[in-house]
Design an enzyme around this catalytic site. Structure first.
Site, PDB file in Angstrom:
ATOM      1  N   GLU A  37     -24.152 103.893  32.846  1.00  0.00           N
ATOM      2  CA  GLU A  37     -25.236 104.212  31.910  1.00  0.00           C
ATOM      3  C   GLU A  37     -26.509 104.567  32.663  1.00  0.00           C
ATOM      4  O   GLU A  37     -27.500 103.851  32.630  1.00  0.00           O
ATOM      5  CB  GLU A  37     -25.447 103.047  30.940  1.00  0.00           C
ATOM      6  N   HIS A  89     -15.775  94.435  15.309  1.00  0.00           N
ATOM      7  CA  HIS A  89     -16.538  94.426  16.552  1.00  0.00           C
ATOM      8  C   HIS A  89     -16.130  93.234  17.403  1.00  0.00           C
ATOM      9  O   HIS A  89     -16.166  92.089  16.928  1.00  0.00           O
ATOM     10  CB  HIS A  89     -18.044  94.380  16.273  1.00  0.00           C
ATOM     11  N   HIS A  90     -15.734  93.505  18.624  1.00  0.00           N
ATOM     12  CA  HIS A  90     -15.393  92.466  19.597  1.00  0.00           C
ATOM     13  C   HIS A  90     -16.235  92.660  20.850  1.00  0.00           C
ATOM     14  O   HIS A  90     -15.840  93.386  21.749  1.00  0.00           O
ATOM     15  CB  HIS A  90     -13.902  92.546  19.986  1.00  0.00           C
ATOM     16  N   HIS A 142     -16.943 100.061  24.395  1.00  0.00           N
ATOM     17  CA  HIS A 142     -18.262 100.272  25.014  1.00  0.00           C
ATOM     18  C   HIS A 142     -18.298  99.535  26.356  1.00  0.00           C
ATOM     19  O   HIS A 142     -17.563  98.570  26.551  1.00  0.00           O
ATOM     20  CB  HIS A 142     -19.371  99.795  24.085  1.00  0.00           C
ATOM     21  N   GLU A 145     -17.765 104.542  25.205  1.00  0.00           N
ATOM     22  CA  GLU A 145     -19.139 104.866  25.578  1.00  0.00           C
ATOM     23  C   GLU A 145     -19.058 105.411  27.003  1.00  0.00           C
ATOM     24  O   GLU A 145     -18.589 106.526  27.221  1.00  0.00           O
ATOM     25  CB  GLU A 145     -19.992 103.618  25.455  1.00  0.00           C
ATOM     26  N   GLU A 183     -28.565 104.267  22.095  1.00  0.00           N
ATOM     27  CA  GLU A 183     -29.265 102.972  22.186  1.00  0.00           C
ATOM     28  C   GLU A 183     -30.432 103.021  23.177  1.00  0.00           C
ATOM     29  O   GLU A 183     -31.424 102.325  23.001  1.00  0.00           O
ATOM     30  CB  GLU A 183     -28.283 101.864  22.565  1.00  0.00           C
TER      31      GLU A 183
HETATM   32  C1  NOJ Z   1     -23.794  97.585  23.980  1.00  0.00           C
HETATM   33  C2  NOJ Z   1     -23.203  98.636  23.098  1.00  0.00           C
HETATM   34  O1  NOJ Z   1     -23.286  99.905  23.704  1.00  0.00           O
HETATM   35  C3  NOJ Z   1     -23.957  98.591  21.790  1.00  0.00           C
HETATM   36  O2  NOJ Z   1     -23.536  99.638  20.958  1.00  0.00           O
HETATM   37  C4  NOJ Z   1     -23.765  97.240  21.147  1.00  0.00           C
HETATM   38  O3  NOJ Z   1     -24.566  97.187  19.994  1.00  0.00           O
HETATM   39  C5  NOJ Z   1     -24.175  96.114  22.087  1.00  0.00           C
HETATM   40  N1  NOJ Z   1     -23.594  96.289  23.368  1.00  0.00           N
HETATM   41  C6  NOJ Z   1     -23.748  94.759  21.559  1.00  0.00           C
HETATM   42  O4  NOJ Z   1     -22.372  94.627  21.599  1.00  0.00           O
HETATM   43 CA    CA Z   2     -23.883 100.331  26.232  1.00  0.00          CA
END
Ligand code: NOJ
Ligand code: CA
Length: 690
Positions: free
Chosen positions: A189, A391-392, A472, A491, A497
């Site tokens: 990232e 979501h995990h 992600h 990701e 974000e």
């Molecule tokens: C990073 C992820 O890229 C994001 O989308 C997520 O909201 C947070 N982690 C929490 O899991």
């Molecule tokens: Ca991320």
């Protein structure tokens, strides 16, 4: 499902003596060309050389001009002599494959797999007499090669500590590179760098390079399975060496017979063709192992998400908790009203309350927070034709997650939750592996051999329950979606974000950069569509409204988020219409124009209608781009619904909100002039006559 169409295979045996006679002109001293193979259209040519000391190297030419010059091949082992000198050619075979297969979902329905293969078989002359094959597959727009180890005469275990694999570019002085450093704490990232080729240090792949004559090259890998990811270290002018991501075992542990991942070299005339050449990565992966995956539906989704990144909501319980029954109900209503299939909910389970970044061992993937009625919400969603998205977040306590994974998938399956976003938030090298409960915790890298296997454990276990995975902080994409089509997206780059809290946020060139770098590897869950154009504490996002819309076409993913808050969409209903209309599954994809990090225009045909869509984005510079509409079906009048930057729009200040919509009739004979504002974009839906 993969449908092999016309498959043609041919095997040629070339006498060794005949091949030896062709020793090429640009060879290293004391080396002879021992094998050569051209691509089907004779665009690329690969030559394999063997030096007097028995070292193997390769070269690649495009239309007769060197692109890759003398580059060594070989491996370094932990428990034995290096696999490098003293090789002798034992035999070689060539074959041709030309087949066309169908993607269950993707950027295009069909993919042509057309290459010539050269297999060279080597054995050591020394004590160990180990055997190693090198296999090259040569396409007109790139090359893949890998090491294959048949059953060995003596020891079958190989502990691979490193590779001697080189990639040496011709004419490095005039070459430019776009890349992110490998081995940094922040995984993938990072903001992409634009540098002279010889300023690259150690880079992640894909790395994209433009040579002085305009040829575009990208190095990456395909089918990264049970092996550590490849980084590229520049060791000399224009010369890169493969470095394997560190692993807790100190080496990649393998047992013959086995093969390494494919090392890939995409070679194209321009940036657009480079993007299109990425089918090579899919072609080098094994066909679908899951059978019918029509249970996965490419779709768009909304979610309880952006509020957490703005810090107006929280993952943990308390007054700001986002994942409440009440708020999620509203989100389901919003999704149903506007035709979104999915509703992602983060922070729904226990474990987020303290410093979750630092401790993933407290996450419980079966236990919702007291204010989140999972059963009721899942049923309510189903009654509205909407699916919750699971979501995990593991926060990198990966073994802890694996222990709960099967039960967690079973729970979701029972509730009709068929897509899960997973997460691996921690610094690079901080994945936590614990073989036995209460045993020692060992650290692994996100792209280590062990973690490459972890991802496949998740994907294959999820597939049994008809669940698709969107990871992600993942390992990089190497085309495994062909083999496991429930590994739908990930990701693996800076997403939206960073526009909420990034220091700095994403620069205006970011998306035009991603198209020709990160996106070469596969789909990205970028989470576009923030039309309010502000991050945390009112920080302006450096983009225009039209550009946010264009991202749905430009950055491919079979799951696309409409990331903004419902109340923000309600203020931008005119622009929001495009997000509602745009599909997430495509029949055809083309790239009419683009330059790495400057601009990109992509057109795609909807898989489920005759409509076409166009997305175009630019960096901080305004652009005027002409696009011929010759992709449209001739003789039909389409309604072009154009969402564009206003004349005085710009990513800077309040001008970023200036946007206009126009509708006009067009045909395949027309050429459109796209005017993109600084930091702007354009999105068009071409509605076919019904
Ligand atoms: C990073 C992820 O890229 C994001 O989308 C997520 O909201 C947070 N982690 C929490 O899991
Ligand atoms: Ca991320």
């Amino acid at each position: 499902m993969t449908v092999p169409a016309q498959t043609r295979q041919r095997r040629l045996r070339i006498p060794l003596a005949a091949v030896l006679a062709f020793a090429g002109a640009s060879l290293p001293v004391h080396a002879a060309t021992i094998a050569t193979v051209a691509s089907p259209g004779k665009v690329l040519n690969v030559e394999i050389d063997l030096s007097k000391e028995g070292r193997i190297s390769y070269r690649v030419q495009r239309n007769g001009k060197p692109v890759i010059t003398d580059s060594l091949l070989g491996l370094r082992l932990r428990d034995g002599a290096q696999l490098f000198p003293w090789f002798q050619l034992q035999g070689q075979q060539t074959s041709t494959v030309d087949d066309t297969w169908e993607q269950p979902w993707g950027e295009s329905r069909t993919v042509r797999n057309h290459y010539n293969e050269l297999r060279t078989q080597f054995a050591e002359t020394g004590r160990d007499q180990r055997r190693m094959d090198i296999v090259f597959r040569v396409f007109d727009d790139g090359v893949g090669f890998r090491y294959e180890f048949p059953k060995q005469p003596k020891q079958q275990e190989l502990a691979i500590q490193g590779e001697f694999t080189e990639f040496t570019l011709a004419d490095p002085a005039s070459a430019k590179a776009w890349w992110i450093p490998a081995g940094e704490w922040n995984r993938y990232e990072q903001i992409y760098r634009t540098t002279p080729l010889d300023n690259v240090g150690i880079a992640h792949t894909p790395i994209t390079i433009k040579l002085g004559d305009g040829t575009h090259v990208a190095f990456h890998e395909a089918a990264l399975v049970d092996y550590s990811g490849m980084w590229l270290q520049r060791i000399d002018s224009g010369k890169f060496r493969a470095v394997l991501s560190p692993t807790s075992t100190g080496a990649v542990l393998k047992q013959a017979p086995f093969h390494t991942p494919w090392r890939t070299i995409q070679i194209a005339a321009d940036a657009g063709k480079l993007y299109e050449s990425s089918n090579l990565i899919l072609n080098l992966n094994e066909p679908n192992k899951l059978g019918d995956v029509s249970w996965f539906k490419p779709a768009k989704y909304v979610g309880v998400w952006w509020g957490m990144h703005l810090d107006t909501q929280s993952w943990g319980v308390g007054p700001k908790h986002g994942a409440t029954t009440e708020y999620t109900t509203r989100m389901i209503d919003f999704a149903a009203e506007h035709g979104f299939r999915g509703v992602l909910v983060e922070g729904w389970n226990t474990g987020w309350d303290k410093d979750w970044f630092a401790n993933g061992w407290v996450f419980d993937f079966l236990k919702p927070t007291p204010d989140f009625d999972l059963e009721k919400l899942a049923a309510y969603a189903r009654s509205k034709g909407v699916h919750l998205i699971g979501h995990h977040e593991t926060a990198c306590a990966v073994s802890h997650y694996e222990r709960q994974m099967k039960d967690a998938f079973a729970l979701y399956e029972r509730l009709g939750i068929d897509v899960i976003k997973t997460g691996y938030v921690c610094d690079a090298g901080q994945i936590e592996r614990q073989e036995k409960k209460n045993g020692p915790v060992i650290r692994e890298w996100h792209d280590s051999q062990w973690n490459s296997n972890h991802h496949l454990r998740v994907v294959t276990e999820a597939a049994k329950r008809h669940i698709a995975i969107n990871a992600h902080e993942p390992i990089k994409d190497t085309g495994l979606r062909r083999t496991y089509p429930n590994w739908i997206s990930r990701e693996g780059a800076r997403g939206m974000e960073y526009n909420a809290w990034g220091e700095p946020p994403n620069p205006p060139e970011h998306e035009a950069m991603l198209v020709f770098t990160r996106m070469l590897s596969g789909p990205m869950d970028f989470t576009p569509g923030v039309l309010s154009l502000v991050g945390k504490n009112g920080m302006p996002i450096q983009t225009t409204i039209a550009k946010q819309l264009a991202l749905y076409v430009v950055l491919y993913s079979p799951v696309q988020m409409a990331a903004d808050l419902p109340e923000n969409y309600e203020k931008h209903m005119d622009a929001f219409q495009f997000i509602k209309d745009v599909p997430a599954d495509w029949e055809i994809t083309r790239v009419p124009n683009g330059e790495v990090g400057d601009y990109a225009t992509i057109v795609r045909k909807d898989r489920n209608s005759a409509d076409w869509y166009l997305g175009s984005v630019t960096d901080e510079n305004p652009r005027t781009l002409k696009v011929r509409l010759d992709f449209l079906e001739p003789g039909r009048a389409y309604e072009a619904q154009i969402y564009r930057d206003a004349k005085d729009s710009s990513y800077q200040g309040e001008k970023r909100f200036r946007f206009e919509k126009e509708t006009r009739q067009v045909t395949a004979k027309d050429t459109l002039t796209l005017r993109l504002a600084p930091g702007g974009g354009q999105a068009i839906r071409f509605v076919a006559p019904r």
